[in-house]
Design an enzyme around this catalytic site. Sequence first.
Site, mmCIF file in Angstrom:
data_model
loop_
_atom_site.group_PDB
_atom_site.id
_atom_site.type_symbol
_atom_site.label_atom_id
_atom_site.label_comp_id
_atom_site.label_asym_id
_atom_site.label_seq_id
_atom_site.Cartn_x
_atom_site.Cartn_y
_atom_site.Cartn_z
ATOM 1 N N GLU A 197 0.910 -1.253 0.038
ATOM 2 C CA GLU A 197 -0.044 -0.113 -0.156
ATOM 3 C C GLU A 197 1.017 1.440 0.036
ATOM 4 O O GLU A 197 0.943 2.019 0.852
ATOM 5 C CB GLU A 197 -0.837 0.082 1.159
ATOM 6 C CG GLU A 197 -2.088 -1.147 1.122
ATOM 7 C CD GLU A 197 -3.100 -0.822 2.004
ATOM 8 O OE1 GLU A 197 -2.907 -0.143 3.249
ATOM 9 O OE2 GLU A 197 -4.072 -1.696 1.983
ATOM 10 N N CYS A 250 6.882 12.745 1.657
ATOM 11 C CA CYS A 250 8.025 13.134 2.423
ATOM 12 C C CYS A 250 8.420 14.483 1.788
ATOM 13 O O CYS A 250 8.467 14.880 0.713
ATOM 14 C CB CYS A 250 9.297 11.998 2.279
ATOM 15 S SG CYS A 250 10.531 12.488 3.136
ATOM 16 N N GLU A 303 -6.539 -7.986 -0.611
ATOM 17 C CA GLU A 303 -6.832 -7.940 0.755
ATOM 18 C C GLU A 303 -8.499 -7.922 0.903
ATOM 19 O O GLU A 303 -9.081 -6.980 0.337
ATOM 20 C CB GLU A 303 -6.114 -6.998 1.606
ATOM 21 C CG GLU A 303 -4.874 -6.929 1.802
ATOM 22 C CD GLU A 303 -4.103 -5.933 2.721
ATOM 23 O OE1 GLU A 303 -4.935 -5.518 3.429
ATOM 24 O OE2 GLU A 303 -2.772 -5.790 2.617
ATOM 25 N N HIS A 338 -7.982 -7.716 14.594
ATOM 26 C CA HIS A 338 -8.801 -7.587 13.244
ATOM 27 C C HIS A 338 -8.966 -8.989 12.915
ATOM 28 O O HIS A 338 -8.313 -10.042 13.135
ATOM 29 C CB HIS A 338 -7.424 -7.050 12.466
ATOM 30 C CG HIS A 338 -7.932 -6.630 11.159
ATOM 31 N ND1 HIS A 338 -8.037 -7.617 10.118
ATOM 32 C CD2 HIS A 338 -8.135 -5.437 10.397
ATOM 33 C CE1 HIS A 338 -8.556 -6.889 9.011
ATOM 34 N NE2 HIS A 338 -8.408 -5.511 9.041
HETATM 35 C C1 GAL Z 1 -4.583 -2.817 5.078
HETATM 36 C C2 GAL Z 1 -2.990 -3.169 5.118
HETATM 37 C C3 GAL Z 1 -2.759 -4.431 5.859
HETATM 38 C C4 GAL Z 1 -3.608 -4.458 7.216
HETATM 39 C C5 GAL Z 1 -5.195 -4.095 6.814
HETATM 40 C C6 GAL Z 1 -5.901 -3.982 7.978
HETATM 41 O O1 GAL Z 1 -4.631 -1.543 4.669
HETATM 42 O O2 GAL Z 1 -2.269 -3.331 3.866
HETATM 43 O O3 GAL Z 1 -1.447 -4.508 6.290
HETATM 44 O O4 GAL Z 1 -3.277 -3.401 8.044
HETATM 45 O O5 GAL Z 1 -5.033 -2.855 6.265
HETATM 46 O O6 GAL Z 1 -7.230 -4.022 7.604
#
Ligand code: GAL
Length: 680
Positions: free
Chosen positions: A160, A165, A317, A368
Amino acid sequence: MEQQKKHPPVCADFPHMIHGGDYNPEQWRDTPEIWQEDMRLMKLAGCNEMSVGIFAWAVLEPEEGKFDFSFLDAAMDNVYQAGGRVILATPSGARPHWLADKYPEVLRMNASRTRALFGARHNHCFTSPVYRAKTAGINRRLAERYQDHPALMAWHISNEYGGECHCPLCQQAFRDWLKEKYQGDLEQLNHAWWADFWSHRYTSWEQIESPSPIGEMAVHGHTLDWKRFVTAQTTDFMRNEIAAVKAVTPDIPVTTNLMGFFPGLDYWKMKDELDFISWDSYPDWHSPKQEWEMAAQIAMRHDLNRSLKQKPFFLMESTPSLVNWKLVNKLKRPGMHKLSSLQAVAHGSDSVQYFQWRKSRGSSEKLHGAVVDHCGHEHTRVFRDVAEVGALLQKLDGVVGTMPVSETALIYDWENRWAIDALQGLNENRRYEETCAKHYQPFWRRGISVDVLDRSQDISRYKLVVAPMLYMADAATIGRLVDYVKAGGTLVCTYLTGQVNENDLCWLGGFPGGKLKEVFGLWAEELDSLYPGEQNHAVTPSGESYPVQDYCELVHLEGAEALAVYRDDFYAGMPAVCVHSYGKGKAYYIACRDTGELTDTLYGKIADDLQLARALPNLPEGVTAHMRSGGGESYLFIENYNAHPTAVMLDGAYRNLETDEMLQGEIAIEAYGILVLQKS
Ligand code: GAL
């Protein structure tokens, strides 16, 4: 519907729907029995992939130049022996302490020019030569070690990408980027940034600084160029990471996990570096919003990811249950896990992947959602839901590589969004993305596939192009839109169209800029803003009245026909919705923001006029349908976002790929149900 070729799968010798997700065995190095249990559970869940190595740098290189790949060796072997493949991550999303301690330049500096301490993640300078060298170094080692490992199916580059910076190295890179862009001519920059306003003229390149709350924030051309630079610099950093793995494994495809319409980066400028697109999706299911509206909003994001390369993408994800970072972290109701996972597939995903496989025992993401909970066994609702998806995906090999076919394009443009966000004069509720989503909904409700493009893409093959709030229209974009309508295309734009060029300088001679006035047969003189709760109405000649809110533009007809006029206020009777024939095509102009009914009715009529293909006709409220085709096969996905069973009428004979049943005529889809059917 038009037939098309099938795209090859991401991994040539693994032509399956991918089911898996982020897996962090490095957190369980002291308990190898858990590694073994993971593999048993992986098979049980119908998973065939693990994304490994994300954030694992400190374990892989505990001291500078000292490497330990033992956990990864085991993970690669274990996953392969369990019949799966690995998407191997480069670890740049978070760095080891030693790296930040020894080379503080790798840490980010914020816009107020304060250097960050070590901590968190996604906290590195994209310009730092040290960070670039170190990431390239570890990436290359990973590639060398696993180049011949049969588990390696793809590279997951970093995690992501995002953020900015403002350190001295980035300031210099920004200046160099500007010098190149403006061909070393400071006068060009001064003109583009309209620098005589407030005496902002630059007399040397060294005076230029990135936007800052302690400096300059109000020069729109400057803000816009900074955002462009951030995308360019992040892309360049990513290119550097990719080059390191490609040097060793030229044939292993690369991706990075994108984030929908993430405002910080223009993904159209990054996509060419990637072999395939993947993204992370975290919808707010079961919110006070109508479920189908959330579904349509997510559908538009899936469509963006498919459109970026006009190829199937990966859902890299998603949560198997809940997240731990929203205002309200709600569980997915029964059915919703399968429905939302397969929704991605309906829109062109060749994977369903999760964050995360197993809950981390400590730290910020311990609560989570994950496939495997702290209880450690498979007897959970979430695990059963995941296994059900796994079982269905195993029957969908035929779908891999097929694509939805779109005759409609919706333009969502990052630079346009940046310009809209920066502009002073609109209400707080400018809501560009939400407005695009509102214009997307009528198509979703009718089962009409939409590609989501930025303003620079070729639109000539579409029957319909919808470009809400296209405030920024450079000369080339105007030219494309003009040619498109002239050649027979149908274009729909709204209030706030064509007001500025690519430097955020207003078009002179009336809005919408240049020849767009001719295309729409009108000119827009003023824009009225309404208070929250205040409404006007757009009324058709036959007396239908539609509420409008937020923005009412006052336009004058110069050849167009008014399809509706304002009902109230001093501009009552002025056009609110217009249509104009231009060349062989038609251009619609919706001068106001409506509450949804007006656009739904209008797009319904346009869809009928243009005979836009529907995956399935006559869909009931809350239900949509999408079709993927390729290689002579067509797959119909019917999704029910209602919390109750809903009847749908099929338009032919289909085989249910989950149950193998033949279906036709009226069928019932269960609450939050999805059917995957093959046309017979
Ligand atoms: C995403 C991230 C993951 C995890 C996830 C939690 O944005 O890439 O590493 O943190 O969120 O929902």
